[in-house]
Design a protein around this motif. Structure first.
Motif, short mmCIF file in Angstrom:
data_model
loop_
_atom_site.label_atom_id
_atom_site.label_comp_id
_atom_site.label_asym_id
_atom_site.label_seq_id
_atom_site.Cartn_x
_atom_site.Cartn_y
_atom_site.Cartn_z
N ASP A 184 0.86 -1.19 0.00
CA ASP A 184 0.00 0.00 0.00
C ASP A 184 0.90 1.24 0.00
OD1 ASP A 184 -2.11 1.69 0.13
OD2 ASP A 184 -2.54 1.34 2.25
N PRO A 214 -2.82 -0.99 -5.69
CA PRO A 214 -2.78 0.47 -5.61
C PRO A 214 -1.94 1.06 -6.75
CG PRO A 214 -2.35 -0.52 -3.46
CD PRO A 214 -2.34 -1.64 -4.46
N LEU A 232 -9.63 2.67 -5.41
CA LEU A 232 -8.25 2.93 -5.87
C LEU A 232 -8.26 3.78 -7.14
CD1 LEU A 232 -6.76 -0.67 -5.41
CD2 LEU A 232 -6.26 1.34 -4.01
#
Ligand code: FRU
Length: 500
Positions: free
Chosen positions: A23, A333, A232
């Motif tokens: 992340d 991500p 996202l």
């Protein structure tokens, strides 16, 4: 200590790698992107290039040839690649895929009519023996009529188009084309009645060749791979002009057995509702040239960024395949965000060299946020892995190769370039970095308001030397740095089955 008086210092970036599913999203910050203006010569006269020559594409003459001989407009282009982005010839032929549109349309109308077309030419002919236009034969459209529209549940679209992507060749003669399907729902006046619906799609086909040329079959069954999730990646309902497109797949030697995809996205959230953070701005808190986020200014303190800078929220997305047939994927991500820097980080690719991973992605001058300016061109970011704290190349700015531009004067438009601009400002777009640093692109518009010519064909190929965080134009390549028109050479030969 400021490196450039009057400008902030760029944000430090370690290039450190993270796991692909971590992340962590690196930022092309405003502090980074303000290096673009910092290296522009404020005294450059009208029609001169204000940017450093070493980052500027040599000027293309207005007398360019048309590679399709008047058949189609040509723009974004790619070739047959493997997982390492090598470019493969097939049975002695080089093959390219291009967005094409009817030449009876105006060039700026092309986007709502785009289809994938292909061209081929004999491999292994010395460039000096090819015709000036590159010597390509137009092979026609890639997909059967209507195939790419079939994925839409809502068939009431007014236009349905095929936008950019990439084509991988697998064992034998199997091809998988990754592309962007877009459905537009417009009324007779051309206004959207529902937002456009871009989706990333894959379809499988076969390639064949004999002594006379190349042909393609299949591409009938369409596999929808990805639509934005709103968490996202921004959806069409969060932003009716969302950018979601341009898939490029690759393998990473650090994670064998996996296939990844980069694509153009926007940071998720309702348009206008998400503000940029101090991290997006990226300033040293002591930098006298810093700005602060909207709402955080104090009297006598540094200025706030423009309140509409947050309408520019580009990112480079990452996804990973869940099956061998590459028909199922999930989002990871983004690997790079350009919040309050630019709205469009287009046609991203991963380029691996000397153990480093480069993101190359194209941006227009017109999509930069207020307070940021830079040329049309390809921007580069270097790190130690697919997900890294990417460092923008070339003095921390990100500019890898720009069209010659004068940032002291307005841009105008490709259909109305500014009188004072360098005639090459819109000369090229959609740059794609090929093996050995060769760069291909298409010609958009060449000249100034009083005398210009639209392109719709491929530019001369140029070359850049890529070393660490430096990307420099090779002016010893071709003639003063300009190679041949539409020169997209293979660097490898595909393994061809005995009986395809
Ligand atoms: C780049 C681009 C791509 C898109 C296509 C649409 O030139 O904007 O992002 O796929 O053109 O025509």
């Amino acid at each position: 200590v400021p490196v450039n008086p009057g400008f902030p210092n760029p944000t430090p970036h370690s290039q450190q790698a993270y796991e692909p599913d971590a992340d962590y999203t690196s930022r092309w910050t405003r502090a980074d992107a303000r290096q673009l203006k910092a290296m522009s010569d404020p005294s450059a006269a009208p029609r001169e290039n204000s940017m450093p020559e070493e980052y500027t594409m040599p000027t293309i003459p207005q007398s360019f040839p048309d590679m399709s001989g008047g058949q189609v407009w040509v723009w974004d282009t790619w070739t047959l690649t493997n997982g390492q982005a090598d470019q493969l010839s097939f049975k002695g032929w080089e093959v390219i895929f291009s967005l094409v549109a009817d030449r009876n349309l105006g060039f700026d109308e092309r986007h709502t009519y785009a289809k994938l077309g292909f061209f081929f030419r004999k491999a292994d002919i010395p460039t000096e023996q090819r015709p000036e236009d590159g010597g390509w034969t137009y092979g026609g459209l890639v997909f059967p009529e209507g195939a790419s529209g079939a994925i839409y549940e809502d068939q009431s679209f007014s236009h349905q188009t095929e936008w950019s992507g990439s084509t991988r060749i697998f064992a034998g003669n199997k091809l998988r084309t990754f592309y962007t399907a877009v459905a537009f729902y417009r009324d007779a006046a051309g206004q959207d009645v529902k937002p456009a619906d871009p989706r990333i799609v894959q379809t499988e086909g076969r390639i064949f060749a004999d002594d006379t040329g190349v042909w393609l079959t299949g591409f009938r069954d369409q596999h929808e791979l990805l639509v934005p999730d709103g968490t996202l990646y921004q959806t069409k309902d969060q932003n009716s002009s969302v950018n979601f497109r341009d898939p490029f797949t690759f393998e990473d030697p650090a994670h064998p057995g996996k296939t990844f995809m980069v694509f153009e996205g926007n940071t998720a959230g309702e348009r206008e509702a998400v503000e940029c953070t101090a991290e997006d701005l990226g300033y040293d808190p002591a930098d006298p040239q810093r700005e602060v986020p909207v709402g955080e200014g104090v009297p006598g303190g540094p200025p706030e960024i423009a309140s509409d800078a947050n309408l520019r929220m580009g990112n480079v997305g990452l996804a990973v395949a869940d099956n061998k047939a590459l028909t199922q994927w999930h989002f990871l991500p983004p690997i790079l965000s350009a919040n309050c820097v630019t709205d469009q980080t287009e046609r991203p690719q991963i380029y691996q060299k000397d153990g480093k991973y480069y993101i190359f992605t194209i941006s227009h001058r017109s999509t930069f946020a207020p307070g940021i300016d830079g040329p049309e061109g390809v921007y580069g970011f270097v790190g130690d892995g697919v997900r890294s704290d990417f460092q923008p190349v070339n003095r921390g700015s990100g500019l890898a190769l720009g069209s010659p531009s004068n940032l002291n004067y307005a841009a105008g438009f490709p259909f109305a370039p500014d009188f004072n601009q360098h005639p090459g400002q819109f000369q090229a777009y959609s740059h794609y970095v090929m093996p050995d640093g060769l760069v291909q692109s298409f010609i958009d518009s060449i000249g100034t308001s009083d005398d210009f010519r639209r392109g719709g064909t491929l530019s001369p190929t140029v070359r850049v030397n890529i070393t660490g965080a430096d990307v420099l134009v090779d002016r010893s390549y071709g003639t003063d740095g300009l190679g041949e028109y539409a020169d997209i050479p293979a660097n490898q030969v595909a393994d061809v089955p005995a009986t395809p």
